[in-house]
Structure formats: structure tokens, C-alpha cells
Scaffold this motif. Structure first.
Motif, PDB file in Angstrom:
ATOM      1  N   SER A  75       0.116   4.829  -7.985  1.00 55.30           N
ATOM      2  CA  SER A  75      -1.849   5.182  -8.645  1.00 55.30           C
ATOM      3  C   SER A  75      -1.579   6.979  -8.839  1.00 55.30           C
ATOM      4  O   SER A  75      -2.381   7.115  -9.399  1.00 55.30           O
ATOM      5  N   ASN A  96      -4.114   8.070  -7.736  1.00 56.47           N
ATOM      6  CA  ASN A  96      -5.811   8.683  -8.805  1.00 56.47           C
ATOM      7  C   ASN A  96      -6.954   8.382  -7.572  1.00 56.47           C
ATOM      8  O   ASN A  96      -6.502   7.179  -6.899  1.00 56.47           O
ATOM      9  N   GLN A  97      -7.485   8.923  -6.789  1.00 61.17           N
ATOM     10  CA  GLN A  97      -8.477   8.868  -6.148  1.00 61.17           C
ATOM     11  C   GLN A  97      -9.092   7.453  -6.334  1.00 61.17           C
ATOM     12  O   GLN A  97     -10.110   7.016  -5.690  1.00 61.17           O
ATOM     13  N   ASP A  98      -9.225   7.270  -7.730  1.00 56.36           N
ATOM     14  CA  ASP A  98      -9.895   5.298  -7.795  1.00 56.36           C
ATOM     15  C   ASP A  98      -9.442   4.313  -7.537  1.00 56.36           C
ATOM     16  O   ASP A  98      -9.931   3.692  -7.235  1.00 56.36           O
ATOM     17  N   GLU A  99      -7.881   4.850  -6.913  1.00 62.62           N
ATOM     18  CA  GLU A  99      -7.366   3.798  -6.647  1.00 62.62           C
ATOM     19  C   GLU A  99      -6.780   3.577  -4.300  1.00 62.62           C
ATOM     20  O   GLU A  99      -6.071   2.692  -4.062  1.00 62.62           O
ATOM     21  N   GLU A 135       2.260  10.979  -3.249  1.00 60.85           N
ATOM     22  CA  GLU A 135       1.748   9.888  -3.056  1.00 60.85           C
ATOM     23  C   GLU A 135       3.684   9.248  -2.740  1.00 60.85           C
ATOM     24  O   GLU A 135       4.646  10.178  -3.538  1.00 60.85           O
ATOM     25  N   PHE A 184      -3.567   3.544  -0.303  1.00 62.49           N
ATOM     26  CA  PHE A 184      -3.798   3.218  -2.340  1.00 62.49           C
ATOM     27  C   PHE A 184      -3.617   1.582  -2.046  1.00 62.49           C
ATOM     28  O   PHE A 184      -3.643   0.907  -1.245  1.00 62.49           O
ATOM     29  N   ARG A 185      -4.887   1.158  -2.740  1.00 62.36           N
ATOM     30  CA  ARG A 185      -4.666  -0.367  -3.113  1.00 62.36           C
ATOM     31  C   ARG A 185      -3.721  -0.946  -3.414  1.00 62.36           C
ATOM     32  O   ARG A 185      -2.939  -1.880  -3.646  1.00 62.36           O
ATOM     33  N   ARG A 186      -2.292   0.303  -4.872  1.00 65.71           N
ATOM     34  CA  ARG A 186      -1.506  -0.327  -4.977  1.00 65.71           C
ATOM     35  C   ARG A 186       0.227  -0.130  -3.785  1.00 65.71           C
ATOM     36  O   ARG A 186       0.077   1.071  -3.621  1.00 65.71           O
ATOM     37  N   ASN A 224       1.171  -1.285  -0.230  1.00 72.36           N
ATOM     38  CA  ASN A 224      -0.253   0.240  -0.337  1.00 72.36           C
ATOM     39  C   ASN A 224       0.584   0.512  -0.564  1.00 72.36           C
ATOM     40  O   ASN A 224       1.378   1.641   1.100  1.00 72.36           O
ATOM     41  N   ASN A 265      -8.210   3.148  -1.460  1.00 70.73           N
ATOM     42  CA  ASN A 265      -8.712   1.970  -0.263  1.00 70.73           C
ATOM     43  C   ASN A 265      -9.210   2.381   0.900  1.00 70.73           C
ATOM     44  O   ASN A 265     -10.102   2.394   1.172  1.00 70.73           O
TER      45      ASN A 265
END
Length: 123
Positions: free
Chosen positions: A104, A106-109, A49, A98-100, A31, A111
Motif C-alpha cells: 500500500s 499510501n494513507q488512502d489505503e 510497511e 492497511f486494507r490490503r 492486513n 483502514n
């Protein structure tokens, strides 16, 4: 997982602030973490990030060279040092997990989100 953000406030242009974000549990090496912000009337945007070890960081163009993101305590605490603040930095700042592991931006990533902390910069 809960993310607790703190450190916002009201300052003058040119001043500095340090935001902190603590996770309720130790994060994993899978993460990345970061910060987003949302100004009044605007969409939430990416700020910075950092990967789990703190060895890699990336920034939005308008803050690069003024903001520094760092990560400590087995990855569970993230800081955002903000220097040379400008009125256009005024926003609610959100920390995010983040998921990754990296890349990322990106706010779509995201969690998990923190609750947001207000930063107001006066000219």
C-alpha cells in the motif's frame, strides 16, 4: 479495532528509540501494518510497511537502513526500531492498519489509525 501506539520520546541525534503498536484484536492475513509520520507544518508521510507474516517490509528512502519494522504475536503487535536518529525525524508517528495485505504505502489505503506518539530529536 483500536491501535495503541507507544514508545515516543525526546532524544539526541544519533540515539535510538523503539515504537510499539498493539491492535485490540488479532489482525488477519489480509492486513499489512505500518507507520506514518507528520512533522510540524508538513503533510503526513509514509515511513514503513510490513505484511502480516513479517516476511516483507518496505521503507521510505530517508529511513531505509536506519529504521526496522517488525511484527509479532499473530500480527497484532508492530514495532519500529529507529536508529541513528536525526533532527529531521522529529514528528508525530502514527501506526496504521492497511486494507490490503501488501504494497500500500499510501494513507488512502489505511483502514485504522493509532493515536500518534511524539518523537523529538535534538541536534
Amino acid at each position: 479495532v483500536q491501535l495503541q501506539a507507544s514508545g515516543g520520546g525526546s532524544v539526541q541525534a544519533g540515539d535510538s528509540l523503539k515504537l510499539s503498536c498493539t491492535s485490540s484484536r488479532r489482525t488477519s492475513s489480509n492486513n499489512a501494518m505500518g507507520w506514518f509520520r507528520q512533522a510540524p507544518g508538513k503533510e503526513r508521510e509514509f515511513v514503513a510497511e510490513i505484511n502480516w507474516s513479517g516476511s516483507r517490509a518496505t521503507y521510505e528512502d530517508s529511513v531505509r537502513g536506519r529504521f526496522t519494522i517488525s511484527r509479532h504475536y499473530a500480527g497484532s503487535t508492530v514495532h519500529l526500531d529507529m536508529n541513528s536518529l536525526k533532527p529531521e525525524d522529529t514528528a508525530v508517528y502514527y501506526c496504521a492498519s492497511f486494507r490490503r495485505a501488501w504494497g500500500s504505502r499510501n494513507q488512502d489505503e489505511v483502514n485504522y489509525w493509532g493515536q500518534g506518539t511524539q518523537v523529538t530529536v535534538s541536534s
